[in-house]
Design a protein around this motif. Structure first.
Motif, PDB file in Angstrom:
ATOM      1  N   CYS A 129       1.869  -3.528  13.341  1.00 47.13           N
ATOM      2  CA  CYS A 129       0.827  -3.189  12.375  1.00 47.13           C
ATOM      3  C   CYS A 129       0.203  -1.712  12.565  1.00 47.13           C
ATOM      4  N   LYS A 130       0.076  -1.459  13.776  1.00 52.55           N
ATOM      5  CA  LYS A 130      -0.581  -0.203  14.181  1.00 52.55           C
ATOM      6  C   LYS A 130       0.475   1.060  13.861  1.00 52.55           C
ATOM      7  N   THR A 131       1.829   0.701  13.966  1.00 53.36           N
ATOM      8  CA  THR A 131       2.531   1.593  13.486  1.00 53.36           C
ATOM      9  C   THR A 131       3.015   1.681  12.154  1.00 53.36           C
ATOM     10  N   ALA A 132       2.929   0.739  11.404  1.00 52.39           N
ATOM     11  CA  ALA A 132       3.322   0.822   9.971  1.00 52.39           C
ATOM     12  C   ALA A 132       1.956   1.372   9.366  1.00 52.39           C
ATOM     13  N   HIS A 133       0.830   1.122   9.821  1.00 54.21           N
ATOM     14  CA  HIS A 133      -0.174   1.930   9.232  1.00 54.21           C
ATOM     15  C   HIS A 133      -0.394   3.316   9.604  1.00 54.21           C
ATOM     16  N   TRP A 134      -0.017   3.558  10.650  1.00 61.15           N
ATOM     17  CA  TRP A 134      -0.009   5.015  10.994  1.00 61.15           C
ATOM     18  C   TRP A 134       1.001   5.783  10.317  1.00 61.15           C
ATOM     19  N   LEU A 135       2.148   5.394  10.029  1.00 65.07           N
ATOM     20  CA  LEU A 135       3.120   5.940   9.145  1.00 65.07           C
ATOM     21  C   LEU A 135       2.784   5.966   7.700  1.00 65.07           C
ATOM     22  N   VAL A 136       2.140   5.068   7.231  1.00 66.43           N
ATOM     23  CA  VAL A 136       1.513   5.085   5.886  1.00 66.43           C
ATOM     24  C   VAL A 136       0.331   6.297   5.869  1.00 66.43           C
ATOM     25  N   VAL A 137      -0.372   6.464   6.753  1.00 68.58           N
ATOM     26  CA  VAL A 137      -1.445   7.403   6.692  1.00 68.58           C
ATOM     27  C   VAL A 137      -0.770   8.796   7.170  1.00 68.58           C
TER      28      VAL A 137
ATOM     29  N   LYS B  26      -6.952   8.168   1.037  1.00 75.51           N
ATOM     30  CA  LYS B  26      -8.015   7.350   0.955  1.00 75.51           C
ATOM     31  C   LYS B  26      -7.421   5.861   0.734  1.00 75.51           C
ATOM     32  N   THR B  27      -6.488   5.686   0.111  1.00 71.20           N
ATOM     33  CA  THR B  27      -5.819   4.333  -0.333  1.00 71.20           C
ATOM     34  C   THR B  27      -5.197   4.057   1.192  1.00 71.20           C
ATOM     35  N   ALA B  28      -4.570   4.871   1.799  1.00 64.64           N
ATOM     36  CA  ALA B  28      -4.011   4.592   3.158  1.00 64.64           C
ATOM     37  C   ALA B  28      -4.882   4.074   4.137  1.00 64.64           C
ATOM     38  N   LEU B  29      -6.031   4.799   4.076  1.00 65.36           N
ATOM     39  CA  LEU B  29      -7.312   4.338   5.181  1.00 65.36           C
ATOM     40  C   LEU B  29      -8.124   3.241   4.533  1.00 65.36           C
ATOM     41  N   GLU B  30      -8.066   2.799   3.539  1.00 64.94           N
ATOM     42  CA  GLU B  30      -8.740   1.556   2.956  1.00 64.94           C
ATOM     43  C   GLU B  30      -8.363   0.370   3.680  1.00 64.94           C
ATOM     44  N   GLY B  31      -9.019  -0.592   4.110  1.00 71.87           N
ATOM     45  CA  GLY B  31      -8.562  -2.157   4.501  1.00 71.87           C
ATOM     46  C   GLY B  31      -7.949  -1.992   5.945  1.00 71.87           C
TER      47      GLY B  31
ATOM     48  N   LYS C 147       0.911  -1.124   0.154  1.00 74.14           N
ATOM     49  CA  LYS C 147       0.113   0.065   0.012  1.00 74.14           C
ATOM     50  C   LYS C 147       0.947   1.377   0.021  1.00 74.14           C
ATOM     51  N   SER C 148       1.949   1.166   0.836  1.00 73.08           N
ATOM     52  CA  SER C 148       3.026   2.333   0.873  1.00 73.08           C
ATOM     53  C   SER C 148       3.534   2.590  -0.612  1.00 73.08           C
ATOM     54  N   HIS C 149       3.722   1.807  -1.115  1.00 67.96           N
ATOM     55  CA  HIS C 149       4.356   1.900  -2.820  1.00 67.96           C
ATOM     56  C   HIS C 149       3.223   2.626  -3.704  1.00 67.96           C
ATOM     57  N   LYS C 150       1.992   2.044  -3.454  1.00 61.89           N
ATOM     58  CA  LYS C 150       0.808   2.699  -4.150  1.00 61.89           C
ATOM     59  C   LYS C 150       0.751   4.151  -3.826  1.00 61.89           C
ATOM     60  N   ILE C 151       0.683   4.328  -2.541  1.00 60.20           N
ATOM     61  CA  ILE C 151       0.743   5.724  -2.094  1.00 60.20           C
ATOM     62  C   ILE C 151       1.737   6.616  -2.553  1.00 60.20           C
ATOM     63  N   GLU C 152       2.965   6.145  -2.585  1.00 56.82           N
ATOM     64  CA  GLU C 152       4.036   6.925  -3.069  1.00 56.82           C
ATOM     65  C   GLU C 152       3.881   7.363  -4.624  1.00 56.82           C
ATOM     66  N   SER C 153       3.237   6.554  -5.222  1.00 57.40           N
ATOM     67  CA  SER C 153       3.067   6.552  -6.676  1.00 57.40           C
ATOM     68  C   SER C 153       1.952   7.401  -6.983  1.00 57.40           C
ATOM     69  N   LEU C 154       1.000   7.408  -6.011  1.00 58.21           N
ATOM     70  CA  LEU C 154      -0.253   8.685  -6.215  1.00 58.21           C
ATOM     71  C   LEU C 154       0.394  10.047  -5.643  1.00 58.21           C
ATOM     72  N   LEU C 155       1.173   9.885  -4.643  1.00 68.53           N
ATOM     73  CA  LEU C 155       1.614  11.248  -4.378  1.00 68.53           C
ATOM     74  C   LEU C 155       2.574  11.937  -5.363  1.00 68.53           C
ATOM     75  N   LYS C 156       3.340  11.150  -6.178  1.00 71.26           N
ATOM     76  CA  LYS C 156       4.137  11.611  -7.302  1.00 71.26           C
ATOM     77  C   LYS C 156       3.317  12.080  -8.334  1.00 71.26           C
ATOM     78  N   GLN C 157       2.277  11.473  -8.375  1.00 73.03           N
ATOM     79  CA  GLN C 157       1.091  11.916  -9.490  1.00 73.03           C
ATOM     80  C   GLN C 157       0.287  13.203  -9.029  1.00 73.03           C
ATOM     81  N   TYR C 158       0.566  13.951  -7.891  1.00 79.55           N
ATOM     82  CA  TYR C 158       0.068  15.174  -7.076  1.00 79.55           C
ATOM     83  C   TYR C 158      -1.585  14.646  -6.949  1.00 79.55           C
ATOM     84  N   LYS C 159      -1.642  13.520  -6.410  1.00 78.37           N
ATOM     85  CA  LYS C 159      -3.001  12.968  -6.011  1.00 78.37           C
ATOM     86  C   LYS C 159      -2.965  12.498  -4.583  1.00 78.37           C
ATOM     87  N   PRO C 160      -2.889  13.624  -3.658  1.00 76.04           N
ATOM     88  CA  PRO C 160      -2.937  13.420  -2.164  1.00 76.04           C
ATOM     89  C   PRO C 160      -4.006  12.777  -1.533  1.00 76.04           C
TER      90      PRO C 160
END
Length: 94
Positions: free
Chosen positions: A57-65, A42-47, A24-37
C-alpha cells in the motif's frame, strides 16, 4: 480471534486500499492529461488516512504521488502554495 484471522483481515484491507489507489491513479492520469498537475497532486494525497502498515500500500501510494509530482514544473511554487493539510500528508509519505 486468532493471529491468522487478523492477518487475513489486514490482507483484505490492503487489497481494498490497493484497488482504491488504482482508481485514484486513473483519475490522476486524467487530470494530468488536462494539464491540472496541482489537482492531480491533491487527489494523490487525499484519503491517506486509510493507509495501513502494508508495504504494498505504501509503495503503491508513493508511486501515485510521485507521478503527480513529476508532472509539476514549478515544484517549489506548488509546495509553498499547498494547504497545510496536503503539505503535512506529503511530508508523512516521503
Amino acid at each position: 480471534m486468532g493471529g491468522g484471522e487478523e492477518e487475513f483481515i489486514e490482507a483484505d484491507n490492503a487489497e481494498a486500499i490497493i484497488t482504491t489507489i488504482e482508481h485514484k491513479s486513473h483519475k490522476i492520469e486524467s487530470l494530468l492529461k488536462q494539464y491540472k498537475p496541482v489537482e492531480a497532486l491533491k487527489t494523490a494525497l487525499e484519503g491517506t488516512q486509510a493507509m495501513t502498515g502494508d508495504e504494498r500500500c505504501k509503495t503503491a501510494h508513493w508511486l501515485v504521488v510521485h507521478r503527480a509530482i513529476m508532472a509539476i514544473k514549478d515544484v517549489d511554487g506548488v509546495l509553498s502554495s499547498l494547504d497545510p493539510e496536503y503539505y503535512d500528508i506529503l511530508m508523512k509519505c516521503c
